[in-house]
Scaffold this active site. Structure first.
Site, mmCIF file in Angstrom:
data_model
loop_
_atom_site.group_PDB
_atom_site.id
_atom_site.type_symbol
_atom_site.label_atom_id
_atom_site.label_comp_id
_atom_site.label_asym_id
_atom_site.label_seq_id
_atom_site.Cartn_x
_atom_site.Cartn_y
_atom_site.Cartn_z
ATOM 1 N N ASP A 1 11.719 -5.239 -4.732
ATOM 2 C CA ASP A 1 10.284 -5.195 -5.017
ATOM 3 C C ASP A 1 10.008 -5.725 -6.425
ATOM 4 O OD1 ASP A 1 7.624 -4.589 -4.559
ATOM 5 O OD2 ASP A 1 8.011 -2.509 -3.965
ATOM 6 N N ASP B 1 1.188 -5.437 1.887
ATOM 7 C CA ASP B 1 1.220 -3.979 1.986
ATOM 8 C C ASP B 1 0.251 -3.483 3.039
ATOM 9 O OD1 ASP B 1 3.197 -3.380 0.254
ATOM 10 O OD2 ASP B 1 1.913 -2.775 -1.412
HETATM 11 C C1 DGJ Z 1 5.112 -1.827 -3.138
HETATM 12 C C2 DGJ Z 1 5.621 -2.312 -1.809
HETATM 13 O O1 DGJ Z 1 4.880 -3.407 -1.395
HETATM 14 C C3 DGJ Z 1 5.574 -1.157 -0.827
HETATM 15 O O2 DGJ Z 1 5.954 -1.602 0.447
HETATM 16 C C4 DGJ Z 1 6.473 -0.065 -1.315
HETATM 17 O O3 DGJ Z 1 7.814 -0.506 -1.290
HETATM 18 C C5 DGJ Z 1 6.074 0.338 -2.711
HETATM 19 N N1 DGJ Z 1 5.968 -0.773 -3.594
HETATM 20 C C6 DGJ Z 1 7.052 1.323 -3.285
HETATM 21 O O4 DGJ Z 1 6.777 1.636 -4.573
#
Ligand code: DGJ
Length: 727
Positions: free
Chosen positions: A458, A523
């Site tokens: 991430d 997301d």
């Molecule tokens: C942002 C990501 O896009 C989410 O899927 C998740 O992994 C969160 N971060 C976790 O902090």
């Protein structure tokens, strides 16, 4: 009246890929101009004549010579638009280059390299075009070498500059935000400059680094279209300019300037170029194939894309081993094959990561949450027949962490300036080798000590005050260091797959895809939003790398409540996963999800090798595409309704990519969803056991009528070619 003088010497070159021809011409040893980028032209074309044919007349009131729109338009040659190079000496004097073409050029059937020198400044300019694998994409790169004795500063070096057709009226670009990635925008091409730029230190959801230029009248299946994608993750600038003389240019490069010392070479970074004569689908086939064959590197190429379970929207930071084991059992029962433990598993002495304010940087397992470490959970996951993936965000650090306390000088900062936080976190300075060594050591330890098959990597904040400790810009070096870290990890742990996530789809580009095997598109697990995003992303990305999860019944990012069949249908058309508290599923939802997951598994080998065709439905509320295998013997059609049917009945949907003379047996696979409208029954001929047999030409030219459906429903139609006279 003056006229443009005729060049004394014209040199020409061509490069032909499967779907496009580039022709370059240099006049009187100036930098070459791309005089044709587009459809293939005759093999025996007289390129000298073509170059002559393209010379343009001039009106009064302009210079005696039209400024050369070369691969690097130069101010020093009187080019009056945006130049391809913008450099100065250490006193700030502009370098007014007049590059002179070198005698030799490399002109092979798969590559073209031209070099030019500017002796006044001791500079070499090199443009390279190369055909990647045997696909249709041509990759381009410009390089500048400082052969002089003094530093110079380069503010801008464009990758080889291209002309755009003057018949195109608009650009197709993508401008989004968090949970709204790949939002299509149609931008008219007008006199002046249109510029898209990301200085975020990551690609950004707002400016996907690629664009499509359709010619007038181009649709999904027909017409001419060009595409450029800039293959770098740290920053970019793409500009389109229409000059006063009507010519158009397309430039792409890094938006960060740099010092170039004697002996050093600066790269513009790569661009990927594609042209299609068969509409946007032709472009997408070329680009998807390029990603499949020339960009991605699979640790285990034969392994099908496993169904994921990701626990993020189920538990967030609230990790409890018993709950996670329970979720793992439920996921496995539904058909998941990989369990991904998301954010919240780590911490440091004295602090747990219970929210996003602490512990990034301290990549040690939180013993308060995992008293016996991660292995009991991993063993449980593996005993259920799944493999294990782990979330990390290595480039980041919270001030509340042992790492930040021990090494405050490892954070990106600028002396005396206030650094902004993003999601409560800071960025580590990867240009410092000690930082990269630390990250490698931590990740290597995690991967060595545990059975981890997959990292969800991430990156949740933009870079600001993006300078190193010496105050020098670092966006490019930071990204290079990241790529090098990926390489090092891949060498040490060759079987591990990596997903590129950045607050969803904030780091999706052909640079990061050389090191990763999946992108987290967004997301947003809202299937309605997703369906639109996936539809657009399909232009550039093959479905097997586009992570797509069945989210919670009540979507966490939109509040929508969507039926399971729609959520599952959207997910299975990408790289399928589930991401929800599986304890919320009722029996019917679980049965539906199991059925769709099975369908994904039965069809993934086909879907992940097939070509995708976006269709042109009669109504705007429908987004549909179909996957067709190489010999058009099989297809799967996904037809999603994003709003209510505007008319009293549904219109036929014309299919694509089939063999016109062949017969196909066509079935509505998810006929059980045919519950609407409840007051009228409709005996669709597609639902019977025998389905319907129609020719490819009928399916493509007459079309299929599908049952009416509520909004946020999807029809999935299967098609198989009948061999011989079978019917
Ligand atoms: C942002 C990501 O896009 C989410 O899927 C998740 O992994 C969160 N971060 C976790 O902090």
């Amino acid at each position: 009246m003056t006229t443009q003088s005729e060049p004394k010497v014209t040199r020409t070159w061509r490069l032909d890929s499967a779907c496009q021809t580039l022709v370059l011409a240099s006049y009187d040893d100036g930098l070459p101009e791309v005089i044709h980028w587009g459809a293939l032209i005759a093999v025996n074309e007289d390129l000298g004549a073509l170059a002559r044919a393209g010379r343009r007349p001039l009106t009064n009131g302009v210079l005696d010579q039209i400024g050369s729109l070369s691969v690097c338009p130069e101010e020093g040659r009187g080019f009056q638009g945006q130049t391809g190079i913008d450099a100065r000496d250490t006193e700030g004097r502009p370098l007014l280059t007049q590059f002179v073409l070198a005698e030799s050029a490399v002109a092979r059937s798969d590559a073209l390299v031209v070099e030019a020198f500017d002796e006044k400044y001791g500079l070499t300019y090199r443009a390279t075009f190369a055909i990647a694998v045997d696909g249709g994409v041509i990759e381009g790169e410009a390089e500048l070498v400082n052969r002089g004795t003094r530093d110079i500063h380069v503010d801008w070096l464009a990758a080889p500059v291209l002309p755009l057709p003057e018949t195109a009226s608009h650009l197709l670009e993508f401008a989004g935000r968090w949970t709204r990635e790949f939002a299509l925008s149609r931008v008219p091409i007008q006199r002046g400059v249109h510029l898209r730029e990301s200085r975020r230190g990551r690609t950004g959801q707002d400016h996907f680094p690629g664009l499509v230029v359709p010619d007038r009248g181009t649709g999904e299946h027909s017409g001419s279209a060009h595409a450029l994608i800039f293959a770098f993750s740290g920053c970019h600038r793409i500009l389109v300019e229409e000059l006063a003389d009507g010519r158009r240019q397309l430039q792409a490069g890094l938006c960060e300037g740099t010092r170039l010392s004697p002996g050093e070479t600066l790269s513009s970074q790569r661009i990927c170029l594609a042209h299609s004569d068969t509409g946007l689908n032709g472009l997408s086939h070329t680009l998807q194939r390029h990603v499949r064959e020339a960009v991605l590197r699979w640790p285990q190429p034969q392994r099908p894309r496993p169904v994921h379970y990701n626990c993020w929207e189920a538990v967030y930071f609230d990790h409890d081993v018993a709950t996670l084991k329970d979720l793992a059992e439920r996921a496995a029962a539904l058909g998941a094959e990989r369990f991904v433990l998301d954010d919240g598993w780590f911490g440091s002495a004295g602090q747990s990561r219970n929210d996003d304010t602490t512990s990034l940087g301290d990549w040690t397992v939180d013993r308060r949450k995992y008293p016996d470490g991660l292995d009991p959970l991993i063993d449980h996951v593996e005993a259920l027949g799944m493999n294990f993936g782990l979330w990390v965000e290595p480039e980041m650090v919270n001030l509340e962490s042992a790492l930040a306390r021990a090494h405050p000088d490892w954070l990106i900062a600028s002396e005396g300036r206030v650094q902004i936080e993003g999601r409560g976190q800071h960025v580590l300075d990867l240009t410092n080798p000690k930082v990269v060594d630390y990250l490698f050591e931590r990740l290597d330890a995690l991967l060595s000590e545990h059975s981890i098959d997959y990292l969800k990597w991430d990156m949740n904040r933009d870079l600001t005050l993006a300078v190193d400790r010496a105050g020098m810009p670092l966006l490019v070096r930071q990204t290079d260091a990241l790529y090098a870290l990926f390489e090092r990890l891949a060498e040490a742990h060759p079987s591990v797959e990596i997903e590129s996530c950045a607050s969803g789809g904030g780091r999706i580009d052909y640079g990061i895809l050389r090191h990763t095997q999946r992108v987290w598109l967004s997301d947003s697990n809202d299937a309605h939003e997703r369906w639109r995003m996936q539809h657009e992303a399909m232009l550039f990305l093959p479905p097997e790398i586009v992570g797509s999860h069945v989210g919670p019944r009540h979507c966490h990012t939109s509040g929508r409540v969507l039926p399971m069949a729609f959520r599952a249908g959207v997910a299975l058309s990408g790289h399928m996963g589930f991401e929800m508290d599986l304890r919320e599923l009722d029996g019917e939802e679980a049965a539906t999800l199991t059925r769709y997951t099975r369908f994904y598994k039965e069809n993934r080998d086909f879907l992940h090798a097939a070509r995708q065709f976006r269709l042109e439905p009669a109504r705007d509320h429908v987004r549909a595409h179909m996957s067709v295998d190489a010999d058009a013997s099989r297809f799967l059609l996904f037809c999603g309704m994003l709003a209510a049917e505007p008319n009293e009945t549904a219109s036929p949907l014309k299919l694509a990519g089939l063999e016109p003379e062949a017969l196909y047996r066509v079935h509505l696979w998810n006929r059980d969803e045919m519950t609407v409208p409840p007051t009228r029954s409709f005996a669709s001929p597609l639902v019977g056991d025998d389905g319907l047999v129609l020719s490819g030409s009928a399916l493509m030219r007459v079309g299929l009528v599908l049952p009416l459906a509520f909004p946020d429903r999807m029809w999935i139609v299967t098609g198989e070619r009948l061999e011989g006279n079978q019917s």
